[in-house]
Design an enzyme around this catalytic site. Structure first.
Site, PDB file in Angstrom:
ATOM      1  N   GLN A  89     -20.770-110.650 -52.161  1.00 44.39           N
ATOM      2  CA  GLN A  89     -19.346-110.251 -53.194  1.00 44.39           C
ATOM      3  C   GLN A  89     -18.313-111.089 -52.714  1.00 44.39           C
ATOM      4  O   GLN A  89     -17.794-110.260 -52.145  1.00 44.39           O
ATOM      5  CB  GLN A  89     -19.330-108.589 -53.000  1.00 44.39           C
ATOM      6  CG  GLN A  89     -18.456-107.684 -53.240  1.00 44.39           C
ATOM      7  CD  GLN A  89     -18.485-108.421 -55.386  1.00 44.39           C
ATOM      8  OE1 GLN A  89     -19.275-108.646 -56.034  1.00 44.39           O
ATOM      9  NE2 GLN A  89     -17.255-108.588 -55.856  1.00 44.39           N
ATOM     10  N   GLN A 146     -15.328-110.938 -54.920  1.00 39.60           N
ATOM     11  CA  GLN A 146     -13.911-110.609 -55.598  1.00 39.60           C
ATOM     12  C   GLN A 146     -13.361-109.700 -54.415  1.00 39.60           C
ATOM     13  O   GLN A 146     -14.231-109.276 -53.933  1.00 39.60           O
ATOM     14  CB  GLN A 146     -14.280-110.607 -56.538  1.00 39.60           C
ATOM     15  CG  GLN A 146     -13.086-110.053 -57.510  1.00 39.60           C
ATOM     16  CD  GLN A 146     -12.997-109.656 -59.194  1.00 39.60           C
ATOM     17  OE1 GLN A 146     -14.328-108.744 -58.903  1.00 39.60           O
ATOM     18  NE2 GLN A 146     -12.541-110.300 -59.517  1.00 39.60           N
ATOM     19  N   GLY A 154     -19.537-101.203 -59.815  1.00 36.96           N
ATOM     20  CA  GLY A 154     -20.245-100.660 -60.686  1.00 36.96           C
ATOM     21  C   GLY A 154     -21.059-101.830 -61.289  1.00 36.96           C
ATOM     22  O   GLY A 154     -22.087-101.715 -61.581  1.00 36.96           O
ATOM     23  N   MET A 208     -20.382-106.552 -60.840  1.00 41.28           N
ATOM     24  CA  MET A 208     -19.825-108.271 -61.150  1.00 41.28           C
ATOM     25  C   MET A 208     -20.609-109.154 -61.915  1.00 41.28           C
ATOM     26  O   MET A 208     -21.604-109.855 -62.311  1.00 41.28           O
ATOM     27  CB  MET A 208     -19.781-108.514 -58.978  1.00 41.28           C
ATOM     28  CG  MET A 208     -18.976-109.585 -58.945  1.00 41.28           C
ATOM     29  SD  MET A 208     -17.257-109.020 -59.473  1.00 41.28           S
ATOM     30  CE  MET A 208     -17.155-111.018 -59.504  1.00 41.28           C
ATOM     31  N   GLU A 209     -18.879-109.611 -62.225  1.00 40.65           N
ATOM     32  CA  GLU A 209     -19.403-110.334 -63.537  1.00 40.65           C
ATOM     33  C   GLU A 209     -19.628-111.563 -63.268  1.00 40.65           C
ATOM     34  O   GLU A 209     -19.495-112.455 -64.043  1.00 40.65           O
ATOM     35  CB  GLU A 209     -18.266-109.967 -64.289  1.00 40.65           C
ATOM     36  CG  GLU A 209     -16.850-111.243 -63.842  1.00 40.65           C
ATOM     37  CD  GLU A 209     -15.953-109.965 -62.839  1.00 40.65           C
ATOM     38  OE1 GLU A 209     -15.052-110.619 -63.119  1.00 40.65           O
ATOM     39  OE2 GLU A 209     -16.561-108.809 -62.390  1.00 40.65           O
ATOM     40  N   ASN A 210     -20.468-112.113 -62.457  1.00 37.62           N
ATOM     41  CA  ASN A 210     -20.800-113.360 -61.843  1.00 37.62           C
ATOM     42  C   ASN A 210     -21.438-114.245 -63.162  1.00 37.62           C
ATOM     43  O   ASN A 210     -22.783-113.445 -63.499  1.00 37.62           O
ATOM     44  CB  ASN A 210     -22.482-113.128 -60.662  1.00 37.62           C
ATOM     45  CG  ASN A 210     -21.242-112.092 -59.401  1.00 37.62           C
ATOM     46  OD1 ASN A 210     -20.078-112.589 -59.104  1.00 37.62           O
ATOM     47  ND2 ASN A 210     -22.082-111.268 -58.919  1.00 37.62           N
ATOM     48  N   HIS A 244     -18.800-103.458 -70.010  1.00 36.99           N
ATOM     49  CA  HIS A 244     -17.723-104.135 -69.566  1.00 36.99           C
ATOM     50  C   HIS A 244     -17.850-105.610 -68.474  1.00 36.99           C
ATOM     51  O   HIS A 244     -17.460-106.760 -69.049  1.00 36.99           O
ATOM     52  CB  HIS A 244     -17.433-103.102 -68.670  1.00 36.99           C
ATOM     53  CG  HIS A 244     -16.267-103.304 -67.596  1.00 36.99           C
ATOM     54  ND1 HIS A 244     -15.260-103.169 -67.805  1.00 36.99           N
ATOM     55  CD2 HIS A 244     -16.017-104.322 -66.657  1.00 36.99           C
ATOM     56  CE1 HIS A 244     -13.815-103.734 -67.045  1.00 36.99           C
ATOM     57  NE2 HIS A 244     -14.477-104.716 -66.494  1.00 36.99           N
ATOM     58  N   GLU A 245     -19.243-105.572 -67.678  1.00 37.06           N
ATOM     59  CA  GLU A 245     -19.317-107.128 -67.120  1.00 37.06           C
ATOM     60  C   GLU A 245     -20.044-107.758 -68.208  1.00 37.06           C
ATOM     61  O   GLU A 245     -19.750-109.311 -67.856  1.00 37.06           O
ATOM     62  CB  GLU A 245     -20.398-107.046 -66.375  1.00 37.06           C
ATOM     63  CG  GLU A 245     -20.359-105.801 -66.045  1.00 37.06           C
ATOM     64  CD  GLU A 245     -18.647-105.647 -64.495  1.00 37.06           C
ATOM     65  OE1 GLU A 245     -18.387-107.037 -64.184  1.00 37.06           O
ATOM     66  OE2 GLU A 245     -18.540-104.308 -64.400  1.00 37.06           O
ATOM     67  N   HIS A 284     -16.724-109.366 -69.632  1.00 34.14           N
ATOM     68  CA  HIS A 284     -16.081-110.275 -68.498  1.00 34.14           C
ATOM     69  C   HIS A 284     -16.417-111.887 -68.540  1.00 34.14           C
ATOM     70  O   HIS A 284     -15.919-112.907 -68.101  1.00 34.14           O
ATOM     71  CB  HIS A 284     -16.447-109.874 -67.005  1.00 34.14           C
ATOM     72  CG  HIS A 284     -15.252-108.979 -66.129  1.00 34.14           C
ATOM     73  ND1 HIS A 284     -14.116-109.695 -66.585  1.00 34.14           N
ATOM     74  CD2 HIS A 284     -15.603-108.092 -66.036  1.00 34.14           C
ATOM     75  CE1 HIS A 284     -12.978-108.554 -65.435  1.00 34.14           C
ATOM     76  NE2 HIS A 284     -13.573-107.784 -65.450  1.00 34.14           N
ATOM     77  N   TYR A 341      -7.170-101.769 -65.088  1.00 34.89           N
ATOM     78  CA  TYR A 341      -8.492-100.942 -66.538  1.00 34.89           C
ATOM     79  C   TYR A 341      -7.745-100.635 -67.163  1.00 34.89           C
ATOM     80  O   TYR A 341      -7.491-100.769 -68.846  1.00 34.89           O
ATOM     81  CB  TYR A 341      -9.047-100.533 -65.797  1.00 34.89           C
ATOM     82  CG  TYR A 341     -10.255-101.357 -64.433  1.00 34.89           C
ATOM     83  CD1 TYR A 341     -11.485-101.840 -64.889  1.00 34.89           C
ATOM     84  CD2 TYR A 341      -9.625-101.520 -63.424  1.00 34.89           C
ATOM     85  CE1 TYR A 341     -11.656-102.757 -64.016  1.00 34.89           C
ATOM     86  CE2 TYR A 341     -10.119-102.107 -62.035  1.00 34.89           C
ATOM     87  CZ  TYR A 341     -11.571-102.554 -62.510  1.00 34.89           C
ATOM     88  OH  TYR A 341     -11.993-103.212 -61.685  1.00 34.89           O
TER      89      TYR A 341
END
Length: 625
Positions: free
Chosen positions: A158, A160, A293, A295-297, A320-321, A324, A404
């Protein structure tokens, strides 16, 4: 979870003249607001453009070991490059021909790690042989007991905002976009996945007795925090032609069912703001210790299992992701002082996707809850004058989820003032103009003025752009979207707060959003008798919904309600998502002699199951060493 890159047409941003003389894969910003305080790098002198990793995952020692080969772009006369290093064990550095290059590791700064300075001696490609430390902040090594299957270990990263420097020796700053490739060698009974194109199939390729090799590549420049991988007992199920789910086999069917609408979400997102540019959109549902919640990888969104509740009430996290992929991955905040450019844009875009797929009322429900969160965060930050309520400020200083919620409210306010049709045309053009580039608040406002306001003084005054971006609190034009669904909850909530029986509440069919409106709206002062009535009537301690359990825990702790402690202990011991457990620990510590021992006992029992970043965050809250 987010400094430098491109010049933007029709803006005041500047490209470093020295680097502009070369064919840089992605230019850098050299304006004052684009200087990143969270990196040791000096990209205007020398910068990383591509990373090639060749690493072996050693579960016994909890280390990654191998090489990172960096392609370097330099300004004329540059003699060295400065990288970010957080606890890496560097064996040697060479040029592409194997010639040794001198290097030094400077003094470390708290939370930022140390500068790794390499003398280039004319090299434009350097090879770093290294290993990670067992406690690398980006990596969580899970024992089999902490997985769903209970038989095989698990590892995930992770990055970020700035944790990838603990496993990749690179310039770990969002504005220094880099392409990358990776070869991961892992135990043969495990599967590796990563945030790039898969080159070796689902099972990988044998790489010696007991090992398999997996290769990946990302041919589009990304901010380095988006380089991510996981290793575990993983299986895959497609949910459409472009998307599918990876997770442990026992979780696969439920996960696939929960995110079955993702192809429709992709279509909705593209209809709004242009093509999805990353190829596949796969998802990885991780063990409960995953700290966020989602992560937009790119190509492989990471998701918490807490969103799997069987009713799709939490798939706004998936939306949401996905959003991104445009706001954050395609156009990225240049520094973490402007993380709202990632999260505020994405929260707004997420809501538009939810409206397209599930209807206006579902979107209104989510937006109304965002408003609630915004008001709570402003109050908890100290009120409208608190400096931590600014969107642009010191990196990491914005309070709570204001990046946000204040950010999305800002964009929703612009939409209301200029009209949705005009706003959508602008946003689609914005993503096209700045694709694969970093951005600053100043750059965004300049783009707005050039391409939307176009000298209209009346519109400029109505929008109050500088107040939104740089001032504390909320401007007086802020838009509050209200939900009929939540108004119905409010009626039942008002009756309970007036002393009415809890048995009159009808929660049948409530999604997470209704539960949160009700629980967060209950008067904070309650008697033990009333809390017992709430718990037994509504089944709060026994709920399978982690959001409900967390909100109930906050209320119970506020009233020192001991019967709820076993449920709260089970929650913080089985879930590692910061959003759900940080408030529990903070509230316990606020309860002084009653709560502090409980918080510290919970932490001591659960810290081994938390991701290193969450463990460190909770340690700060409870005052642990």
């Amino acid at each position: 979870m987010r400094i430098l890159a491109l010049a933007l047409a029709a803006s005041t941003m500047l490209v470093s003249p020295a680097l502009a003389q070369q064919a840089a894969p992605a230019p850098i910003l050299t304006t004052p607001e684009a200087k990143d305080a969270w990196t040791h790098a000096r990209p205007e002198v020398a910068r990383v453009t591509h990373v090639t990793l060749d690493l072996r995952a050693d579960f016994a020692s909890k280390t990654l070991r191998g090489t990172a080969t960096l392609d370097i772009l330099t300004a004329p006369g540059a003699k060295e490059i400065v990288l970010d290093d957080d606890g890496l064990v560097i064996a040697k550095v060479t040029d592409a021909a194997g010639k040794m290059l001198p290097f030094t590791v400077g003094a470390a700064k708290p939370d930022l790690g140390a500068p790794l300075t390499v003398q280039l001696n004319g090299a434009r490609k350097i090879v770093i042989q290294y290993a990670t430390a067992p406690g690398a902040s980006a990596l969580q090594w899970l024992a089999p007991t902490l997985t769903a299957g209970k038989k095989k270990p698990y590892l995930f990263s992770q990055g970020q905002p700035i944790n990838n420097r603990s496993w990749i020796p690179t310039q770990d700053s969002p504005g220094i976009r880099q392409t990358w490739a990776a070869t991961l060698t892992v135990p043969a009974d495990l599967v590796a996945v990563a945030s790039g194109e898969r080159l070796d199939g689902a099972k990988g390729i044998p790489a010696g007795k007991g090992w398999h090799r997996f290769r990946f590549r990302m041919d589009k420049p990304v901010p380095p925090y988006l380089i991510a991988f996981a290793v575990g007992d993983l299986a895959f199920q497609p949910v459409g032609p472009r998307a599918g789910v990876w997770t442990e086999p026992s979780m696969l069917a439920a996960a696939a069912k929960e995110v079955a609408d993702v192809e429709t979400m992709i279509d909705a997102a593209q209809a709004l703001y242009g093509p999805y540019r990353w190829g596949r959109y796969d998802m990885l549902v991780l063990p409960p210790s995953f700290p966020y919640g989602g992560m937009e990888n790119p190509t492989l969104t990471f998701l918490t299992p807490t969103i799997i509740t069987g009713d799709k009430s939490n798939v706004d996290v998936v939306a949401h992701e996905l959003a991104h992929s445009w706001s954050g991955n395609l156009v990225t905040n240049a520094t973490w002082s402007d993380s709202w450019l990632n999260e505020g844009f994405t929260t707004y875009f997420e809501n538009r996707i939810m409206e397209s797929v599930y209807g206006k009322e579902r979107a209104a429900t989510d937006a109304d809850l965002e408003w609630d969160g915004l008001q709570r965060d402003i109050a908890d930050a100290g009120g409208m004058e608190a400096p931590t309520t600014r969107l642009h400020g010191e990196p990491g200083a914005t309070f709570g989820q204001l990046d946000y919620f204040k950010g999305s409210t800002f964009l929703r306010t612009i939409e209301r003032i200029v009209g949705r049709a005009r706003w959508d045309v602008y946003l689609r053009g914005y993503f096209d103009r700045h694709a694969f580039q970093p951005q600053t608040t100043a750059g965004f406002l300049a783009d707005l003025r050039a391409n939307l306001i176009k000298g209209d003084a009346g519109l400029e005054a109505n929008l109050q752009l500088d107040k939104w971006a740089y001032a504390a609190g909320l401007p007086n034009n802020a838009v509050h979207v209200e939900s009929a669904t939540l108004k119905a909850v409010d009626a039942q909530l008002a009756a309970v707060n007036a002393g009415g029986p809890v048995s009159a509440v009808n929660p049948k069919g409530w999604a997470t959003q209704q539960w949160l409106r009700f629980l967060n709206g209950l008067d904070r002062k309650q008697t033990a008798v009333r809390l017992k009535e709430l718990d037994e009537t509504l089944g709060l301690s026994a709920s399978n919904n982690a959001y409900v359990r967390s909100a109930w825990g906050e209320l119970a702790i506020a009233n020192r309600y001991d019967p709820a402690i076993p449920s709260i202990e089970k929650l913080v011991g089985s879930v590692g998502r910061g959003l759900l457990i940080y408030p529990i620990y903070r509230d316990l510590m606020a309860q002084g002699d009653w709560g502090k021992p409980i918080a510290r006992r919970f932490y001591a029992a659960s810290k081994a199951s938390y991701h290193p970043t969450v463990a460190a965050g909770v340690a700060k809250i409870v005052g642990a060493e």
